[in-house]
Design a protein around this motif. Structure first.
Motif, PDB file in Angstrom:
ATOM      1  N   GLN A  63     -20.051 -10.587 -29.556  1.00  0.00           N
ATOM      2  CA  GLN A  63     -21.044 -11.340 -30.760  1.00  0.00           C
ATOM      3  C   GLN A  63     -21.679 -10.571 -29.364  1.00  0.00           C
ATOM      4  OE1 GLN A  63     -21.236 -15.700 -30.465  1.00  0.00           O
ATOM      5  NE2 GLN A  63     -20.721 -15.476 -33.154  1.00  0.00           N
ATOM      6  N   ILE A  64     -23.142 -10.386 -30.024  1.00  0.00           N
ATOM      7  CA  ILE A  64     -24.360  -9.797 -29.123  1.00  0.00           C
ATOM      8  C   ILE A  64     -25.193 -11.084 -28.177  1.00  0.00           C
ATOM      9  CG2 ILE A  64     -26.310  -7.584 -28.232  1.00  0.00           C
ATOM     10  CD1 ILE A  64     -24.642  -5.814 -30.082  1.00  0.00           C
ATOM     11  N   ALA A  65     -24.701 -11.026 -27.176  1.00  0.00           N
ATOM     12  CA  ALA A  65     -26.032 -11.465 -25.815  1.00  0.00           C
ATOM     13  C   ALA A  65     -26.922 -11.435 -25.838  1.00  0.00           C
ATOM     14  CB  ALA A  65     -24.816 -12.494 -25.536  1.00  0.00           C
ATOM     15  N   LYS A  66     -27.919 -12.214 -25.685  1.00  0.00           N
ATOM     16  CA  LYS A  66     -29.339 -11.377 -24.544  1.00  0.00           C
ATOM     17  C   LYS A  66     -29.028 -12.260 -22.614  1.00  0.00           C
ATOM     18  CE  LYS A  66     -32.363 -12.230 -28.436  1.00  0.00           C
ATOM     19  NZ  LYS A  66     -33.087 -13.701 -29.019  1.00  0.00           N
ATOM     20  N   ILE A  67     -28.742 -11.198 -22.116  1.00  0.00           N
ATOM     21  CA  ILE A  67     -29.617 -11.174 -20.983  1.00  0.00           C
ATOM     22  C   ILE A  67     -31.193 -11.762 -20.421  1.00  0.00           C
ATOM     23  CG2 ILE A  67     -28.849 -10.867 -18.404  1.00  0.00           C
ATOM     24  CD1 ILE A  67     -26.784  -9.289 -19.238  1.00  0.00           C
ATOM     25  N   TRP A  68     -31.181 -12.419 -19.993  1.00  0.00           N
ATOM     26  CA  TRP A  68     -32.796 -13.429 -19.734  1.00  0.00           C
ATOM     27  C   TRP A  68     -32.937 -12.967 -18.853  1.00  0.00           C
ATOM     28  CZ3 TRP A  68     -35.403 -14.477 -23.637  1.00  0.00           C
ATOM     29  CH2 TRP A  68     -35.364 -15.334 -25.341  1.00  0.00           C
ATOM     30  N   ALA A  69     -34.356 -12.512 -17.900  1.00  0.00           N
ATOM     31  CA  ALA A  69     -34.490 -12.152 -16.674  1.00  0.00           C
ATOM     32  C   ALA A  69     -36.364 -13.101 -16.154  1.00  0.00           C
ATOM     33  CB  ALA A  69     -35.100 -10.870 -16.425  1.00  0.00           C
ATOM     34  N   TRP A  70     -36.551 -13.507 -14.591  1.00  0.00           N
ATOM     35  CA  TRP A  70     -37.651 -14.614 -15.099  1.00  0.00           C
ATOM     36  C   TRP A  70     -38.700 -13.292 -14.913  1.00  0.00           C
ATOM     37  CZ3 TRP A  70     -39.224 -18.713 -15.765  1.00  0.00           C
ATOM     38  CH2 TRP A  70     -40.750 -19.043 -14.546  1.00  0.00           C
TER      39      TRP A  70
END
Length: 103
Positions: A63-70
């Protein structure tokens, strides 16, 4: 970088600040909080422009997952999904930019 303890007392925001980029599942493990709580917190932080979607990746299940950045920034565009398959095809303009500026 200091080591982040894994406990419910560590906030999602603090954990993301420490690691700078992470998926929701990684933040769930770091904070010890339920995944739904982490996702809701990320959604609220995103609306407050404290985090942005830095990139997308494919998780173990395909599945495509988001990589969150601060930090405040422009969200990465979603990758192309071809047909009904979960095929991860990054956008060429972003792939070229990444090659010029690797993280």
């Amino acid at each position: 970088m200091s080591e982040i303890p894994t406990s419910p007392n560590v906030s999602v925001a603090r954990a993301l600040q420490e690691v700078s980029r992470a998926t929701a599942s990684v933040l769930t493990k770091l904070t010890g909080r339920p995944q739904k709580s982490v996702l809701n917190t990320l959604k609220n932080l995103h609306h407050q422009s404290k985090v942005h979607i830095g990139a997308y990746t494919v998780n173990k299940r395909g599945q495509i997952a988001k990589i969150w950045a601060w930090g405040d920034g422009d969200d990465a565009r979603e990758p192309v999904i071809e047909g009904n398959k979960q095929v991860f095809t990054p956008r060429l303009d972003e792939a070229a930019a990444w090659l010029r500026n690797p993280v």
